[in-house]
Design an enzyme around this catalytic site. Structure first.
Site, mmCIF file in Angstrom:
data_model
loop_
_atom_site.group_PDB
_atom_site.id
_atom_site.type_symbol
_atom_site.label_atom_id
_atom_site.label_comp_id
_atom_site.label_asym_id
_atom_site.label_seq_id
_atom_site.Cartn_x
_atom_site.Cartn_y
_atom_site.Cartn_z
ATOM 1 N N LYS A 80 2.552 -1.811 1.762
ATOM 2 C CA LYS A 80 2.739 -3.651 1.597
ATOM 3 C C LYS A 80 3.271 -4.252 0.924
ATOM 4 O O LYS A 80 4.728 -3.431 0.418
ATOM 5 C CB LYS A 80 1.500 -3.090 0.951
ATOM 6 C CG LYS A 80 0.804 -5.286 0.718
ATOM 7 C CD LYS A 80 -0.143 -5.434 -0.190
ATOM 8 C CE LYS A 80 -0.861 -6.586 -0.849
ATOM 9 N NZ LYS A 80 -2.310 -6.794 -1.174
ATOM 10 N N SER A 155 -4.559 -10.177 -0.024
ATOM 11 C CA SER A 155 -3.813 -9.894 0.562
ATOM 12 C C SER A 155 -2.849 -9.442 1.016
ATOM 13 O O SER A 155 -2.079 -9.378 1.761
ATOM 14 C CB SER A 155 -2.874 -10.076 -1.205
ATOM 15 O OG SER A 155 -2.999 -8.948 -1.701
ATOM 16 N N SER A 179 -8.068 -7.727 -2.731
ATOM 17 C CA SER A 179 -6.775 -8.032 -1.583
ATOM 18 C C SER A 179 -7.107 -6.941 -0.409
ATOM 19 O O SER A 179 -6.568 -6.589 0.563
ATOM 20 C CB SER A 179 -5.736 -7.652 -2.591
ATOM 21 O OG SER A 179 -5.143 -9.193 -3.117
#
Length: 473
Positions: A80, A155, A179
């Protein structure tokens, strides 16, 4: 030519092939590069690629005998874009860091590489991971592969979309307010928020900062457990980190040990929920009865979750990003500015009250798990929404006060320190995925993974991903 059929294989099967010599890490990188070229332009899941670095790492790894290359044996993994990878653009989704290339990786990445992961890409994230819709000013929006007009959530939206489209077999993500769970739900994959300390990472801004944790995403429960095994373990640089358990998470997932008694709640007593989402998750939860479990409607007392999370999240933004507000305000998105300013307005009394609420909620939840093995609820309160909406503003007649309040069903679980995952459990009438949030007592990952695999087997939805991106309906 690399075998594109490998895209459909499970991560566990790929690792078996790596260990037997049936495929090499370099073969897998060729497969991924071709698949990304084919589909990622439609979803924008992996905006930064680092195949030269990946191939160099793979060649070094291949100098070791096949059985000595770590748990992942050379399996490629995307990281990420909030997390530093040495020598690779790491933007955090922010124009402030659009050219930032860290000299050193986060210890999470170093640990994964020691365990045989090969890093080939960074997955897209909203600015600083703020918000559950993956868009930013650097790379744009990540789209939902099930319907390209819809959000992939966030996210960890890039990670989830990559898994769903076959540009990753496993993916790293992180979770503060859902997330890892929200995008897993929206994209029809599995995402897990582990217990605090289960996955060591480099501390930033505060040693005991624990609302956010790092965790695994995958297309099925066994693959998820494999990645959690590769991510787990203590490290002296992260004083909260936990030692490895004597039994692997993968063996726990395969144990067949289903829960005896589970609780289902459509709303955890704190939020409106779309009726279709509630019906799909309830139907899935009730199927635990087929494994001999008692299923009852119940939830711990989570009153105070909204106020508590609002305060503690704002405090986290203040301690980690106040300097950016001071020096780079014009480059921050409005939601981040608001969150930092909310934090800077807090008093010690506000923090005392919020911490006391968290302690009380956690104590009530631990007591709840003396009666139930698992708690089940929707992972998101709505189905995937239009990608141009920054967040969910309203549900069931309730208008939300801010861009995170619609996430109460997941951030309440964050506050009470429980491991939780989102398991694909069905589809809406229009064919969009819905995730069931499954929660265990703090540090109860083995029980959670075992139960999730039992229900996954009953539901029969494993193998619905990867898919080719689908145009708007």
């Amino acid at each position: 030519m690399a075998d594109q059929g490998l895209v459909q294989a499970t991560a566990c099967a790929i690792v078996d092939k790596l260990n037997s010599g049936g495929v090499t890490p370099l073969d897998l990188l060729d497969v991924l590069e071709a698949r990304i070229a084919e589909v990622d332009g439609k979803v924008n899941a992996l905006p930064t690629l680092c195949f030269d670095r990946a191939r160099a790492h793979a060649r070094e790894l291949m100098k070791k005998p096949a059985g000595a290359r770590g748990l992942l044996a050379g399996l490629p993994i995307p990281i990420k874009d909030l997390t530093a990878v040495a020598g690779v653009l790491t933007t955090q989704g922010s124009p402030i860091y659009k050219d930032a290339i860290p000299a050193r990786s986060d210890l999470l990445v170093e640990h994964l590489e020691e365990n045989g992961a090969v890093i080939y890409a960074k997955s897209n994230t909203p600015e600083f991971g703020a918000g559950a819709n993956t868009f930013n000013e650097v790379f744009g929006a990540t789209r939902n592969p099930w319907d390209l007009s819809r959000s992939a959530a966030g996210s960890s939206g890039g990670a989830a979309a990559a898994l769903a489209t076959g540009t990753a077999w496993l993916a790293h993500g992180s979770d503060m307010g859902g997330s890892l769970r929200n995008p897993a739900s929206f994209c029809g994959v599995v995402g897990m928020r582990p217990s605090i300390g289960r996955v060591a990472h480099t501390p930033v801004a505060k040693i005991d900062r624990n609302l956010g944790v790092q965790g695994p995403m995958a297309r099925n429960v066994e693959d998820l457990a494999l990645l959690l095994d590769a991510m787990s373990g203590e490290h002296p640089a992260d004083p909260l980190s936990l030692p490895l358990l004597p039994v692997s998470f993968l063996s726990a997932a395969r144990s067949g040990k289903g829960p005896k008694r589970v609780a289902y709640s459509p709303d955890l007593g704190i939020t409106p929920v779309d009726p279709e989402v509630a019906a799909i998750t309830r139907k899935a939860a009730m199927r635990f009865a087929e494994a001999g479990a008692i299923v009852e409607e119940a939830h711990p007392d989570l009153r105070g979750a909204h106020e508590c999370f609002h305060v503690l999240r704002a405090f986290d933004f203040a301690i980690s990003k106040a300097a950016l507000l001071r020096d780079k305000r014009d480059l921050l998105k409005p939601e981040v500015i608001w969150n930092i300013e909310e934090g800077l307005k807090l008093t010690v009394d506000d923090l005392v009250r919020a911490e006391a609420q968290r302690v009380a909620m956690t104590a009530r939840t631990v007591e709840f798990f003396k009666s139930y093995d698992l708690l089940l609820a929707p992972a998101t309160i709505v189905a995937p929404f239009p990608v141009e909406n920054r967040y969910v503003a309203e549900c069931g007649g309730k208008t939300f006060d801010n861009y995170v309040e619609w996430l109460g069903i997941v951030y309440a679980i964050t506050l009470v320190c429980c491991p939780a995952l989102s398991l694909p459990c069905g589809f809406t009438a229009t064919g969009l995925p819905v995730g069931l949030q499954m929660v265990a007592a703090p540090r109860g990952e083995t029980q959670l993974l075992a139960g999730a695999k039992v229900l996954e087997d009953i539901l029969g939805l494993r193998g619905t991903t990867p898919i080719d991106p689908r145009p708007a309906k």
